[in-house]
Design an enzyme around this catalytic site. Structure first.
Site, PDB file in Angstrom:
ATOM      1  N   HIS A  13     -26.590 -29.255  15.924  1.00 46.11           N
ATOM      2  CA  HIS A  13     -27.322 -30.578  16.576  1.00 46.11           C
ATOM      3  C   HIS A  13     -26.092 -30.799  17.985  1.00 46.11           C
ATOM      4  CE1 HIS A  13     -29.295 -34.607  16.528  1.00 46.11           C
ATOM      5  NE2 HIS A  13     -28.614 -34.743  17.596  1.00 46.11           N
ATOM      6  N   HIS A  15     -26.019 -32.159  22.177  1.00 42.17           N
ATOM      7  CA  HIS A  15     -26.575 -32.461  23.638  1.00 42.17           C
ATOM      8  C   HIS A  15     -25.943 -31.722  24.518  1.00 42.17           C
ATOM      9  CE1 HIS A  15     -29.161 -35.673  21.683  1.00 42.17           C
ATOM     10  NE2 HIS A  15     -28.285 -35.676  20.589  1.00 42.17           N
ATOM     11  N   ASN A  41     -33.771 -33.772  24.471  1.00 39.71           N
ATOM     12  CA  ASN A  41     -33.876 -34.901  25.229  1.00 39.71           C
ATOM     13  C   ASN A  41     -33.511 -35.119  26.619  1.00 39.71           C
ATOM     14  OD1 ASN A  41     -31.308 -35.167  24.163  1.00 39.71           O
ATOM     15  ND2 ASN A  41     -31.425 -37.355  24.057  1.00 39.71           N
ATOM     16  N   LYS A  98     -38.408 -31.194  17.735  1.00 43.21           N
ATOM     17  CA  LYS A  98     -37.461 -32.383  17.596  1.00 43.21           C
ATOM     18  C   LYS A  98     -38.327 -33.711  17.618  1.00 43.21           C
ATOM     19  CE  LYS A  98     -33.832 -35.258  16.890  1.00 43.21           C
ATOM     20  NZ  LYS A  98     -32.585 -35.189  17.270  1.00 43.21           N
ATOM     21  N   HIS A 135     -34.853 -37.312  14.178  1.00 41.44           N
ATOM     22  CA  HIS A 135     -34.045 -38.613  14.499  1.00 41.44           C
ATOM     23  C   HIS A 135     -34.724 -39.566  13.340  1.00 41.44           C
ATOM     24  CE1 HIS A 135     -31.295 -41.331  16.754  1.00 41.44           C
ATOM     25  NE2 HIS A 135     -32.094 -42.261  15.932  1.00 41.44           N
ATOM     26  N   HIS A 173     -28.171 -36.066  11.588  1.00 39.82           N
ATOM     27  CA  HIS A 173     -27.095 -37.209  11.629  1.00 39.82           C
ATOM     28  C   HIS A 173     -27.397 -38.291  10.732  1.00 39.82           C
ATOM     29  CE1 HIS A 173     -29.875 -38.848  14.525  1.00 39.82           C
ATOM     30  NE2 HIS A 173     -29.716 -38.328  15.579  1.00 39.82           N
ATOM     31  N   LEU A 218     -26.095 -43.631  18.212  1.00 41.20           N
ATOM     32  CA  LEU A 218     -27.117 -43.856  17.232  1.00 41.20           C
ATOM     33  C   LEU A 218     -27.498 -42.592  16.329  1.00 41.20           C
ATOM     34  CD1 LEU A 218     -29.424 -45.831  19.998  1.00 41.20           C
ATOM     35  CD2 LEU A 218     -28.462 -46.755  17.658  1.00 41.20           C
ATOM     36  N   ASP A 246     -23.854 -33.789  16.834  1.00 39.28           N
ATOM     37  CA  ASP A 246     -24.446 -34.606  17.726  1.00 39.28           C
ATOM     38  C   ASP A 246     -23.587 -35.150  19.046  1.00 39.28           C
ATOM     39  OD1 ASP A 246     -26.464 -36.447  18.746  1.00 39.28           O
ATOM     40  OD2 ASP A 246     -25.759 -38.021  17.580  1.00 39.28           O
TER      41      ASP A 246
HETATM   42  C1  NCD Z   1     -28.019 -39.141  21.930  1.00 39.51           C
HETATM   43  C2  NCD Z   1     -27.761 -38.903  23.399  1.00 39.51           C
HETATM   44  O1  NCD Z   1     -27.177 -39.562  23.995  1.00 39.51           O
HETATM   45  O2  NCD Z   1     -28.854 -38.170  23.847  1.00 39.51           O
HETATM   46  N1  NCD Z   1     -27.223 -40.285  21.521  1.00 39.51           N
HETATM   47  C3  NCD Z   1     -26.641 -40.712  20.407  1.00 39.51           C
HETATM   48  O3  NCD Z   1     -26.105 -41.796  20.063  1.00 39.51           O
HETATM   49  N2  NCD Z   1     -26.717 -39.794  19.287  1.00 39.51           N
HETATM   50  C4  NCD Z   1     -29.407 -39.202  21.201  1.00 39.51           C
HETATM   51  C5  NCD Z   1     -29.243 -39.125  19.581  1.00 39.51           C
HETATM   52  O4  NCD Z   1     -29.224 -38.049  19.084  1.00 39.51           O
HETATM   53  O5  NCD Z   1     -29.781 -40.303  19.208  1.00 39.51           O
HETATM   54 ZN    ZN Z   2     -28.378 -36.294  18.882  1.00 36.04          ZN
END
Ligand code: NCD
Ligand code: ZN
Length: 343
Positions: A13, A15, A41, A98, A135, A173, A218, A246
């Protein structure tokens, strides 16, 4: 143990963002991980296989020469996702789809308000053996932010597991003792990822003695008893819990802000942070299963055949990294780390 050798781990996981920011994110993920499940996202979100494959190409351009990092792509589920799109995704080896409950987190506006409107896509995913990555936070207005995960388990995840008895699901997460228990009790087709920051920090770290925007993510950090339950689960040797950082970078100015963004950038020292948490639990020998075996097994992919080495060594990260036109502050910026990945 001053040095440990692990099967090359994967990040289930992450980003990576897009555009020039890939120049920062991709090399750090590729430094530690063989593969990574890349979250969709973006703005606008990655909702089609075509978009996912184009995004994959953009990521691959930033993989350092000689590094075999493999991004595994995902689609962003919307109430408009069709069965046909799911079939395309499965045929193109998209790794998962997702679910963002609408407005639950960063760039989730296009997400799902009512899961029953996704029946066509979910039924098709079940047929195509395409996992649903969740999520897990309830979005009904009025639910306390610290209860959103627990409420989601009862109201959404329980019924979902019953409606689709063969659908594979990763609860992403997880942050609570309740989620650990829920996953333990569920059939093997439900697994969970756990971040390094939820293994190392609790909500006191976020809120006590001053507000720490770089600890805001989050689902939000929970109680110390939740952190302990997560660490116990991660280091238990159960194949239902595996690594998902994450890592979610935001520009420093967007974090240190009157309305700061959610997301913690852990990629530059991700494996080192997990090693620190596992050492705390006294079960460093269970790091390999969690980081390198159980995720691949769950996704039905081969385990990596290469290895990495971690050494007990003090070192520190810089205060910030360039991040497109901005800078991004990593978790543990300038403070001492106890383990170091040898590259
Ligand atoms: C993530 C993001 O910034 O894309 N933020 C986070 O706090 N984890 C989105 C997510 O996974 O919730
Ligand atoms: Zn995430």
């Amino acid at each position: 143990m001053d040095e440990i050798i692990l099967t090359q781990p994967d990040d289930w996981h992450v980003h990576l963002r897009d555009g020039e920011r890939l120049a920062t994110t991709v090399p750090y993920s590729a430094r530690s991980f063989g593969r990574a499940i890349v979250m969709p996202n973006l703005h606008p979100p990655v909702t089609t296989t075509r978009q996912a494959l184009a995004y994959r190409d953009r990521i691959l351009r930033h993989v350092p020469p000689g590094n075999a990092f493999e991004p595994l792509m995902t689609l962003y589920l919307t109430e408009m996702t069709t069965g046909r799109e799911i079939e395309h995704a499965a045929a193109a080896a998209i790794a998962g789809v997702k679910l963002y409950p609408a407005r639950a987190t960063t760039h989730s506006e296009a997400g799902v308000s009512d899961l029953r409107r996704c029946d066509e896509a979910l039924a098709c995913m079940q047929e195509q053996h395409l996992p649903l990555l969740i999520h897990g936070e309830a979005i009904t207005p009025g639910i306390d932010i610290f209860d959103r995960e627990t409420v989601f388990l009862e109201r959404e995840l329980g019924p979902l597991l019953q409606r689709y008895p063969r659908l594979k699901i990763v609860l992403e997460h997880i942050t609570t003792a309740a989620a650990v228990e829920f996953v333990r009790q569920a059939p093997p087709r439900l697994a969970a990822t756990i971040t390094a920051h939820h293994l190392l920090l609790n909500r006191n770290d976020l809120l006590l003695g001053g507000l720490r925007p770089h600890y805001y993510c989050l689902p939000v950090l929970k109680r110390e008893s939740d952190r302990e339950a997560l660490l116990e689960a991660a280091s238990s040797g159960s194949p239902k819990f595996f690594l998902g950082t994450d890592s979610a970078p935001h520009a420093q100015s967007a974090k240190e802000n009157a309305c700061g963004c959610a997301g913690i950038f852990t990629a530059p020292a991700a494996l080192e942070l997990y090693a620190e948490a596992f050492e705390q639990s006294g079960r460093l020998s269970h790091l390999e299963g969690f980081a390198s075996h159980f995720g691949a097994d769950f996704y039905g992919l081969p385990r990596n055949s290469t290895t990495v080495r971690l050494r007990r060594e003090s070192w520190s990260l810089p205060a910030a990294y360039p991040y497109g036109p901005d800078v991004v502050v990593p978790l543990r910026a300038t403070s001492t780390l106890r383990w170091r990945l040898l590259c």
